[in-house]
Scaffold this active site. Structure first.
Site, PDB file in Angstrom:
ATOM      1  N   HIS A  73     -10.085  -5.160  -3.680  1.00  0.00           N
ATOM      2  CA  HIS A  73      -8.688  -5.294  -3.145  1.00  0.00           C
ATOM      3  C   HIS A  73      -9.000  -5.780  -1.478  1.00  0.00           C
ATOM      4  O   HIS A  73     -10.052  -5.394  -0.900  1.00  0.00           O
ATOM      5  CB  HIS A  73      -7.889  -3.964  -3.106  1.00  0.00           C
ATOM      6  CG  HIS A  73      -8.519  -2.993  -2.558  1.00  0.00           C
ATOM      7  ND1 HIS A  73      -9.579  -2.194  -3.430  1.00  0.00           N
ATOM      8  CD2 HIS A  73      -8.420  -2.152  -1.498  1.00  0.00           C
ATOM      9  CE1 HIS A  73     -10.127  -1.235  -2.746  1.00  0.00           C
ATOM     10  NE2 HIS A  73      -9.219  -1.169  -1.568  1.00  0.00           N
ATOM     11  N   ASP A 113       0.814  -1.305  -0.033  1.00  0.00           N
ATOM     12  CA  ASP A 113      -0.082  -0.063   0.033  1.00  0.00           C
ATOM     13  C   ASP A 113       0.773   1.146   0.141  1.00  0.00           C
ATOM     14  O   ASP A 113       1.917   1.114   0.591  1.00  0.00           O
ATOM     15  CB  ASP A 113      -0.886  -0.036   1.350  1.00  0.00           C
ATOM     16  CG  ASP A 113      -1.954   0.889   1.216  1.00  0.00           C
ATOM     17  OD1 ASP A 113      -3.242   0.358   1.028  1.00  0.00           O
ATOM     18  OD2 ASP A 113      -1.744   2.279   1.159  1.00  0.00           O
ATOM     19  N   ILE A 114       0.434   2.262  -0.841  1.00  0.00           N
ATOM     20  CA  ILE A 114       1.316   3.551  -0.836  1.00  0.00           C
ATOM     21  C   ILE A 114       1.227   4.301   0.476  1.00  0.00           C
ATOM     22  O   ILE A 114       2.154   5.104   0.677  1.00  0.00           O
ATOM     23  CB  ILE A 114       0.713   4.523  -2.045  1.00  0.00           C
ATOM     24  CG1 ILE A 114       1.980   5.239  -2.593  1.00  0.00           C
ATOM     25  CG2 ILE A 114      -0.503   5.147  -1.667  1.00  0.00           C
ATOM     26  CD1 ILE A 114       1.592   5.773  -4.076  1.00  0.00           C
TER      27      ILE A 114
HETATM   28  P1  5GP Z   1      -9.941   1.436   0.203  1.00  0.00           P
HETATM   29  O1  5GP Z   1     -10.132   2.509   1.116  1.00  0.00           O
HETATM   30  O2  5GP Z   1     -10.367   1.573  -1.122  1.00  0.00           O
HETATM   31  O3  5GP Z   1     -10.047   0.057   0.904  1.00  0.00           O
HETATM   32  O4  5GP Z   1      -8.206   1.395   0.131  1.00  0.00           O
HETATM   33  C1  5GP Z   1      -7.627   1.902  -0.719  1.00  0.00           C
HETATM   34  C2  5GP Z   1      -6.091   1.821  -0.401  1.00  0.00           C
HETATM   35  O5  5GP Z   1      -5.273   1.862  -2.055  1.00  0.00           O
HETATM   36  C3  5GP Z   1      -5.539   2.837   0.456  1.00  0.00           C
HETATM   37  O6  5GP Z   1      -5.017   2.286   1.615  1.00  0.00           O
HETATM   38  C4  5GP Z   1      -4.555   3.586  -0.265  1.00  0.00           C
HETATM   39  O7  5GP Z   1      -3.152   3.899   0.465  1.00  0.00           O
HETATM   40  C5  5GP Z   1      -4.040   2.800  -1.304  1.00  0.00           C
HETATM   41  N1  5GP Z   1      -3.768   3.285  -2.558  1.00  0.00           N
HETATM   42  C6  5GP Z   1      -4.263   4.256  -3.277  1.00  0.00           C
HETATM   43  N2  5GP Z   1      -3.583   4.769  -4.242  1.00  0.00           N
HETATM   44  C7  5GP Z   1      -2.516   3.919  -4.482  1.00  0.00           C
HETATM   45  C8  5GP Z   1      -1.458   3.727  -5.398  1.00  0.00           C
HETATM   46  O8  5GP Z   1      -1.441   4.469  -6.247  1.00  0.00           O
HETATM   47  N3  5GP Z   1      -0.400   2.644  -5.155  1.00  0.00           N
HETATM   48  C9  5GP Z   1      -0.851   1.940  -4.146  1.00  0.00           C
HETATM   49  N4  5GP Z   1       0.240   0.983  -4.078  1.00  0.00           N
HETATM   50  N5  5GP Z   1      -1.781   1.895  -3.135  1.00  0.00           N
HETATM   51  C10 5GP Z   1      -2.525   2.979  -3.328  1.00  0.00           C
END
Ligand code: 5GP
Length: 121
Positions: free
Chosen positions: A104, A33-34
């Site tokens: 994810h 995760d970024i």
């Molecule tokens: P959600 O809230 O959709 O469950 O989580 C999305 C996740 O994607 C977040 O933890 C965020 O930090 C991660 N994320 C968003 N953009 C990127 C990216 O460009 N690269 C990576 N590796 N993670 C990302």
């Protein structure tokens, strides 16, 4: 939900945006995760165009479902959290604050996790 081909994970799968890969098989990809919320914070995604788990469960092939499941297990072993414990989270849709509209799983661990079940309020 209609799939948005421009979402960030679609672009990672397409190789248009880099990621720090942890594991890959035919139908799934895992990367850091970024913005890690824990010492281990890896995202595991199917390579297919699925937004939510219910959609994936209904429409993905048996091979796709097996690869996603196996990738999660591999990530737990590769990162060491299979030994120490980990939390697996998938946010699905609006009420769960899903930010990226591509299915994810978050694999979280590497330290003692608090009692809260979810991030966000
Ligand atoms: P959600 O809230 O959709 O469950 O989580 C999305 C996740 O994607 C977040 O933890 C965020 O930090 C991660 N994320 C968003 N953009 C990127 C990216 O460009 N690269 C990576 N590796 N993670 C990302």
């Amino acid at each position: 939900m209609a799939y948005d081909d421009t979402n960030i994970f679609a672009r990672i799968i397409a190789g248009e945006i880099p990621c720090k890969k942890v594991f890959e098989n035919t139908h799934a990809l895992a990367f850091h995760d970024i913005s890690p919320q824990m010492p281990v914070h890896v995202l595991v995604i199917p390579k297919g165009r699925y937004v939510t788990m219910d959609e994936f469960a209904a429409a993905a092939s048996t091979d796709e479902q097996a690869d996603l499941s196996r990738a999660i297990g591999e990530v737990a072993r590769i990162t060491g959290v299979a030994e120490t414990g980990y939390r697996l989270i998938a946010n699905n849709g609006e009420d769960a604050h899903q930010e990226v509209p591509h299915l994810h799983f978050h694999v979280l661990g590497g330290k003692r996790i608090g009692g809260r079940m979810i991030k966000g309020d």
